[in-house]
Motif scaffolding. Sequence first.
Motif, PDB file in Angstrom:
ATOM      1  N   ASP A  88       0.887  -1.197  -0.295  1.00 28.85           N
ATOM      2  CA  ASP A  88      -0.016  -0.222  -0.322  1.00 28.85           C
ATOM      3  C   ASP A  88       0.625   1.079  -0.160  1.00 28.85           C
ATOM      4  OD1 ASP A  88      -2.665   0.320  -0.062  1.00 28.85           O
ATOM      5  OD2 ASP A  88      -3.522   0.154   2.031  1.00 28.85           O
ATOM      6  N   THR A  89       0.277   1.433  -0.942  1.00 28.73           N
ATOM      7  CA  THR A  89       1.384   3.697  -1.039  1.00 28.73           C
ATOM      8  C   THR A  89       0.066   4.321  -1.341  1.00 28.73           C
ATOM      9  OG1 THR A  89       3.633   4.650  -1.494  1.00 28.73           O
ATOM     10  CG2 THR A  89       2.396   2.722  -2.779  1.00 28.73           C
ATOM     11  N   ASN A  90       0.986   5.740  -1.304  1.00 24.34           N
ATOM     12  CA  ASN A  90      -0.547   6.450  -2.726  1.00 24.34           C
ATOM     13  C   ASN A  90       0.956   7.256  -3.606  1.00 24.34           C
ATOM     14  OD1 ASN A  90       1.425   8.905  -1.421  1.00 24.34           O
ATOM     15  ND2 ASN A  90       0.865   8.168   0.803  1.00 24.34           N
ATOM     16  N   TRP A  91      -0.352   8.288  -4.036  1.00 27.09           N
ATOM     17  CA  TRP A  91       1.208   9.087  -5.453  1.00 27.09           C
ATOM     18  C   TRP A  91       1.592   9.958  -4.750  1.00 27.09           C
ATOM     19  CZ3 TRP A  91       1.096   6.378  -9.792  1.00 27.09           C
ATOM     20  CH2 TRP A  91       0.016   5.471 -10.240  1.00 27.09           C
ATOM     21  N   ASP A  92       2.011  10.315  -3.104  1.00 28.39           N
ATOM     22  CA  ASP A  92       2.639  11.490  -2.608  1.00 28.39           C
ATOM     23  C   ASP A  92       4.429  10.819  -3.126  1.00 28.39           C
ATOM     24  OD1 ASP A  92       1.392  13.923  -2.832  1.00 28.39           O
ATOM     25  OD2 ASP A  92       0.217  13.396  -1.416  1.00 28.39           O
ATOM     26  N   ASN A  93       4.000   9.655  -2.375  1.00 26.27           N
ATOM     27  CA  ASN A  93       5.191   8.649  -2.204  1.00 26.27           C
ATOM     28  C   ASN A  93       5.581   7.493  -3.270  1.00 26.27           C
ATOM     29  OD1 ASN A  93       4.979   9.462  -0.217  1.00 26.27           O
ATOM     30  ND2 ASN A  93       3.636   8.597   1.260  1.00 26.27           N
ATOM     31  N   ILE A  94       4.806   7.642  -3.853  1.00 30.89           N
ATOM     32  CA  ILE A  94       5.584   6.128  -4.817  1.00 30.89           C
ATOM     33  C   ILE A  94       6.330   5.623  -5.368  1.00 30.89           C
ATOM     34  CG2 ILE A  94       4.233   7.384  -7.254  1.00 30.89           C
ATOM     35  CD1 ILE A  94       3.494   3.973  -6.361  1.00 30.89           C
ATOM     36  N   VAL A  95       7.898   7.356  -6.270  1.00 27.60           N
ATOM     37  CA  VAL A  95       8.435   7.007  -6.212  1.00 27.60           C
ATOM     38  C   VAL A  95       9.454   7.147  -4.998  1.00 27.60           C
ATOM     39  CG1 VAL A  95      10.342   8.796  -7.299  1.00 27.60           C
ATOM     40  CG2 VAL A  95       8.281   8.589  -8.092  1.00 27.60           C
ATOM     41  N   ALA A  96       8.960   7.306  -3.518  1.00 35.23           N
ATOM     42  CA  ALA A  96      10.242   7.471  -2.687  1.00 35.23           C
ATOM     43  C   ALA A  96      10.285   5.820  -2.428  1.00 35.23           C
ATOM     44  CB  ALA A  96       9.728   8.650  -1.924  1.00 35.23           C
ATOM     45  N   GLY A  97       9.159   5.455  -2.045  1.00 30.54           N
ATOM     46  CA  GLY A  97       9.008   3.660  -1.307  1.00 30.54           C
ATOM     47  C   GLY A  97       9.487   3.389  -2.155  1.00 30.54           C
ATOM     48  N   LEU A  98       9.741   3.581  -3.778  1.00 33.22           N
ATOM     49  CA  LEU A  98      11.088   2.528  -4.610  1.00 33.22           C
ATOM     50  C   LEU A  98      11.881   2.759  -4.059  1.00 33.22           C
ATOM     51  CD1 LEU A  98      10.651   0.931  -7.405  1.00 33.22           C
ATOM     52  CD2 LEU A  98      10.404   2.807  -8.373  1.00 33.22           C
ATOM     53  N   GLN A  99      13.102   4.264  -4.017  1.00 40.70           N
ATOM     54  CA  GLN A  99      13.740   4.431  -4.444  1.00 40.70           C
ATOM     55  C   GLN A  99      14.519   4.401  -3.116  1.00 40.70           C
ATOM     56  OE1 GLN A  99      13.046   8.479  -4.778  1.00 40.70           O
ATOM     57  NE2 GLN A  99      15.108   8.968  -5.928  1.00 40.70           N
ATOM     58  N   SER A 100      13.394   3.996  -2.071  1.00 39.00           N
ATOM     59  CA  SER A 100      13.805   3.454   0.096  1.00 39.00           C
ATOM     60  C   SER A 100      13.812   1.819  -0.468  1.00 39.00           C
ATOM     61  CB  SER A 100      13.711   3.977   0.673  1.00 39.00           C
ATOM     62  OG  SER A 100      12.638   4.192   1.035  1.00 39.00           O
ATOM     63  N   ASP A 101      13.320   0.997  -1.488  1.00 37.31           N
ATOM     64  CA  ASP A 101      13.686  -0.093  -1.569  1.00 37.31           C
ATOM     65  C   ASP A 101      12.143  -1.245  -0.568  1.00 37.31           C
ATOM     66  OD1 ASP A 101      13.674  -2.643  -2.060  1.00 37.31           O
ATOM     67  OD2 ASP A 101      15.311  -3.340  -0.638  1.00 37.31           O
ATOM     68  N   LYS A 102      11.339  -0.512  -0.260  1.00 38.21           N
ATOM     69  CA  LYS A 102      10.490  -0.926   0.111  1.00 38.21           C
ATOM     70  C   LYS A 102       9.665  -1.394  -0.392  1.00 38.21           C
ATOM     71  CE  LYS A 102       9.325   3.210   3.465  1.00 38.21           C
ATOM     72  NZ  LYS A 102       8.351   4.070   3.842  1.00 38.21           N
ATOM     73  N   TRP A 103       9.329  -1.093  -2.073  1.00 33.44           N
ATOM     74  CA  TRP A 103       8.787  -1.885  -2.823  1.00 33.44           C
ATOM     75  C   TRP A 103       9.902  -2.258  -4.084  1.00 33.44           C
ATOM     76  CZ3 TRP A 103       5.410   1.764  -1.167  1.00 33.44           C
ATOM     77  CH2 TRP A 103       6.397   3.334  -1.796  1.00 33.44           C
ATOM     78  N   ASP A 104       9.892  -3.612  -5.263  1.00 30.92           N
ATOM     79  CA  ASP A 104      10.176  -3.492  -6.504  1.00 30.92           C
ATOM     80  C   ASP A 104      10.030  -2.581  -8.083  1.00 30.92           C
ATOM     81  OD1 ASP A 104      12.070  -5.849  -4.608  1.00 30.92           O
ATOM     82  OD2 ASP A 104      10.362  -6.905  -4.936  1.00 30.92           O
ATOM     83  N   LEU A 109       2.611   3.698 -13.030  1.00 31.66           N
ATOM     84  CA  LEU A 109       3.247   5.242 -13.231  1.00 31.66           C
ATOM     85  C   LEU A 109       3.727   5.831 -14.433  1.00 31.66           C
ATOM     86  CD1 LEU A 109       4.581   5.882 -10.466  1.00 31.66           C
ATOM     87  CD2 LEU A 109       6.857   5.359 -11.020  1.00 31.66           C
ATOM     88  N   ASN A 110       3.590   7.194 -14.706  1.00 31.78           N
ATOM     89  CA  ASN A 110       3.438   7.762 -15.951  1.00 31.78           C
ATOM     90  C   ASN A 110       5.341   8.377 -16.147  1.00 31.78           C
ATOM     91  OD1 ASN A 110       0.175   8.543 -15.432  1.00 31.78           O
ATOM     92  ND2 ASN A 110       0.120  10.126 -16.897  1.00 31.78           N
ATOM     93  N   ASP A 111       5.695   8.209 -16.959  1.00 32.97           N
ATOM     94  CA  ASP A 111       6.772   8.108 -17.378  1.00 32.97           C
ATOM     95  C   ASP A 111       7.311   9.562 -17.691  1.00 32.97           C
ATOM     96  OD1 ASP A 111       9.600   8.233 -18.271  1.00 32.97           O
ATOM     97  OD2 ASP A 111       9.420   6.848 -19.727  1.00 32.97           O
ATOM     98  N   THR A 112       7.858  10.735 -16.985  1.00 36.57           N
ATOM     99  CA  THR A 112       7.848  11.927 -16.414  1.00 36.57           C
ATOM    100  C   THR A 112       9.761  12.420 -17.129  1.00 36.57           C
ATOM    101  OG1 THR A 112       7.241  12.453 -14.978  1.00 36.57           O
ATOM    102  CG2 THR A 112       5.693  12.373 -16.257  1.00 36.57           C
ATOM    103  N   PRO A 113       9.755  13.471 -17.113  1.00 38.06           N
ATOM    104  CA  PRO A 113      11.163  13.874 -17.230  1.00 38.06           C
ATOM    105  C   PRO A 113      11.554  14.295 -15.667  1.00 38.06           C
ATOM    106  CG  PRO A 113      10.056  15.060 -18.997  1.00 38.06           C
ATOM    107  CD  PRO A 113       9.575  13.915 -18.293  1.00 38.06           C
ATOM    108  N   GLU A 114      10.996  14.542 -14.742  1.00 42.06           N
ATOM    109  CA  GLU A 114      11.213  14.838 -13.580  1.00 42.06           C
ATOM    110  C   GLU A 114      11.458  13.511 -12.680  1.00 42.06           C
ATOM    111  OE1 GLU A 114       8.783  16.797  -9.634  1.00 42.06           O
ATOM    112  OE2 GLU A 114       7.848  16.430 -12.186  1.00 42.06           O
ATOM    113  N   ARG A 115      10.461  12.678 -13.099  1.00 46.46           N
ATOM    114  CA  ARG A 115      10.142  11.441 -12.584  1.00 46.46           C
ATOM    115  C   ARG A 115      11.744   9.908 -12.847  1.00 46.46           C
ATOM    116  NH1 ARG A 115       3.946   9.193 -12.690  1.00 46.46           N
ATOM    117  NH2 ARG A 115       3.791  10.309 -10.277  1.00 46.46           N
ATOM    118  N   GLU A 116      12.295  11.201 -14.580  1.00 46.48           N
ATOM    119  CA  GLU A 116      13.362  10.090 -15.031  1.00 46.48           C
ATOM    120  C   GLU A 116      14.256   9.991 -14.035  1.00 46.48           C
ATOM    121  OE1 GLU A 116      13.333  10.356 -18.892  1.00 46.48           O
ATOM    122  OE2 GLU A 116      11.674   8.690 -19.791  1.00 46.48           O
ATOM    123  N   LYS A 117      14.475  11.105 -13.794  1.00 43.56           N
ATOM    124  CA  LYS A 117      15.810  11.207 -13.128  1.00 43.56           C
ATOM    125  C   LYS A 117      15.839  11.051 -11.153  1.00 43.56           C
ATOM    126  CE  LYS A 117      15.228  16.552 -14.042  1.00 43.56           C
ATOM    127  NZ  LYS A 117      14.857  18.240 -13.339  1.00 43.56           N
TER     128      LYS A 117
END
Length: 278
Positions: A88-104, A109-117
């Motif tokens: 379980d997560t939300n859209w505010d944390n969907i990227v940060a949780g991935l970065q911190s290894d909370k899920w694989d 997820l929309n592929d945006t230039p901001e998220r690609e960073k």
Amino acid sequence: MLRLFRFSRAALAVGLATGFIATGTVARAEDTSAWQSVKKAGVLRCGAALAPPYVMRDPKTGAYSGFFSELCKDFGEKVLKVKVEFVDTNWDNIVAGLQSDKWDLSMALNDTPEREKAISFSIPVTPYNVSFAYNKNNPKIPKGTKAVADFDKPGVSVAVMSGSAQDKAISALLKQATIMRLPTNDDTRMALMSKRADLLADANITNMLLTESHPEWAAAIQPNPAVAQQEVAFGVRKDTSEADLKVLNAFIDQQVKSGNVDSLVKSSVKTMMTAAGK
């Protein structure tokens, strides 16, 4: 009737190594160095922020559905040969949780230039743009409008899920209307249905679901030109190897080419409409 959008796969297929789709089947993960940590743990963790019909959860049982949920489940069980766990997560944390290894994997997820960073992406599963649902009886919304300028005015409120791709898109787009940021898709719909919000900014496919569920009052504006024309994919960590991505991309490519993604979308929409009593 749900209209499914199609896009060219030719350019995407160039990046897939020979042998990953040899006879219409997906390469076995054990033939590469991909996903070894997942296989060692015995579980694929799928980060799940709700966005019907992409990712859905039964409030009574907690069971996940939606076409991205089904794809994540099939990738884990049929390709990696492991169990699948939805986190379980939300859209505010969907990227940060991935970065911190909370899920694989982060789903839908929309592929945006901001998220690609911050993270990397699979090849696209489906296209995306933002539309605006509204009550046909609302005098603030001109009938037949296609221009954002027609409703971007003082006194008009637009509900959106906080932290979502559509939130970022309308934040840059709307100059005069009030943006009502809410935590979940259900909250944004209730704001529109209760008339606390004049419009609901959401993914085109999600708003199509809303208008088909409530044709007696709901309509949607598809702006021309399209707002936030993007593609929806799986998010993976930035350090994901090329071999890892090739396994995931080969699976997605086969699912799209076989027509299974289209079937899963239709099934997910039907499930939502049934739950809504339509």
